[in-house]
Design a protein around this motif. Structure first.
Motif, short mmCIF file in Angstrom:
data_model
loop_
_atom_site.label_atom_id
_atom_site.label_comp_id
_atom_site.label_asym_id
_atom_site.label_seq_id
_atom_site.Cartn_x
_atom_site.Cartn_y
_atom_site.Cartn_z
N ASN A 146 -4.01 9.42 2.71
CA ASN A 146 -4.59 8.72 1.58
C ASN A 146 -3.93 7.36 1.48
OD1 ASN A 146 -6.16 11.00 0.67
ND2 ASN A 146 -4.20 11.89 0.09
N ASP A 171 -8.38 5.08 4.39
CA ASP A 171 -8.27 6.13 3.38
C ASP A 171 -9.14 7.32 3.77
OD1 ASP A 171 -7.44 7.35 1.00
OD2 ASP A 171 -9.23 6.65 -0.06
N ILE A 224 -7.25 -0.22 3.20
CA ILE A 224 -7.61 0.86 2.28
C ILE A 224 -9.02 1.36 2.58
CG2 ILE A 224 -8.16 1.42 -0.12
CD1 ILE A 224 -5.86 -0.46 -0.94
N LEU A 248 0.84 -1.19 0.00
CA LEU A 248 0.00 0.00 0.00
C LEU A 248 0.88 1.24 0.00
CD1 LEU A 248 -2.64 -0.93 2.73
CD2 LEU A 248 -2.75 -1.32 0.27
N THR A 267 -3.79 3.82 -0.83
CA THR A 267 -4.15 3.18 -2.10
C THR A 267 -3.12 2.11 -2.41
OG1 THR A 267 -4.78 3.59 -4.38
CG2 THR A 267 -2.90 4.83 -3.54
N TRP A 268 -3.32 1.40 -3.50
CA TRP A 268 -2.39 0.36 -3.94
C TRP A 268 -1.12 1.00 -4.47
CZ3 TRP A 268 -3.62 -4.24 -2.34
CH2 TRP A 268 -4.97 -4.59 -2.18
N LEU A 288 -7.29 2.51 -11.68
CA LEU A 288 -8.16 1.87 -10.69
C LEU A 288 -9.57 2.40 -10.82
CD1 LEU A 288 -5.77 2.10 -7.63
CD2 LEU A 288 -6.20 0.12 -9.04
N SER A 319 -0.33 -1.25 -9.62
CA SER A 319 -1.56 -1.63 -10.30
C SER A 319 -1.30 -1.66 -11.80
CB SER A 319 -2.69 -0.64 -9.98
OG SER A 319 -2.40 0.62 -10.54
N GLN A 352 -6.87 -4.64 1.33
CA GLN A 352 -8.11 -3.97 0.92
C GLN A 352 -8.87 -3.45 2.13
OE1 GLN A 352 -9.14 -3.43 -2.47
NE2 GLN A 352 -10.30 -1.94 -1.27
N LYS A 378 -13.81 5.06 -6.60
CA LYS A 378 -14.73 4.61 -5.56
C LYS A 378 -15.66 5.75 -5.17
CE LYS A 378 -11.76 5.40 -1.62
NZ LYS A 378 -11.13 4.82 -0.48
#
Length: 128
Positions: free
Chosen positions: A112, A102, A98, A42, A114-115, A122, A118, A95, A125
């Motif tokens: 913040n 977040d 996150i 992450l 996030t991944w 993404l 990737s 996950q 959301k």
């Protein structure tokens, strides 16, 4: 021709297309998070400059076993540069972190989460 690497008379395009490279197995098809060599990483941004590794561990440990925390420091000031990398062993733990952290505050500053890796963009959301 003399010199190193010029024994073969193939063109540059032929040499570039003929290589075989190692690849990590894809976790699925399409865009989304990707596993690093060791685990699910992450990217945490907005980290307060006075935050310590223990603070991040305390906040993120409730979601699973943390394999590694990397917190970069500025050489001149000795303070945190503002981001951290946190690695979990499973995608589900990552996950959950996150989803829960977040936008939350750490040292009265929103972070913040996030991944870090990737393939492709993404999915956006829904905002809270």
């Amino acid at each position: 021709m003399q010199g190193r690497g010029f024994r073969d008379q193939t063109s540059l395009a032929d040499r570039l297309e003929g290589g075989t490279f190692d690849r990590l197995p894809s976790a699925g098809s399409g865009p989304g998070p990707q596993k690093s060599v060791e685990g699910w990483v992450l990217l945490v941004t907005g980290v307060h400059e006075e935050a310590q590794e223990e603070d991040l561990h305390e906040a993120f440990a409730e979601f699973g076993d943390i394999k590694n925390i990397h917190l970069n420091l500025d050489r001149r000031s000795g303070f945190v540069k503002g981001y951290a990398l946190i690695e979990y062993g499973s995608k589900e733990e990552s996950q959950a972190a996150i989803d829960d952290l977040d936008g939350k505050e750490l040292y009265a500053k929103p972070i913040n989460v996030t991944w870090a890796f990737s393939t492709g963009p993404l999915q956006a959301k829904a905002r809270r």
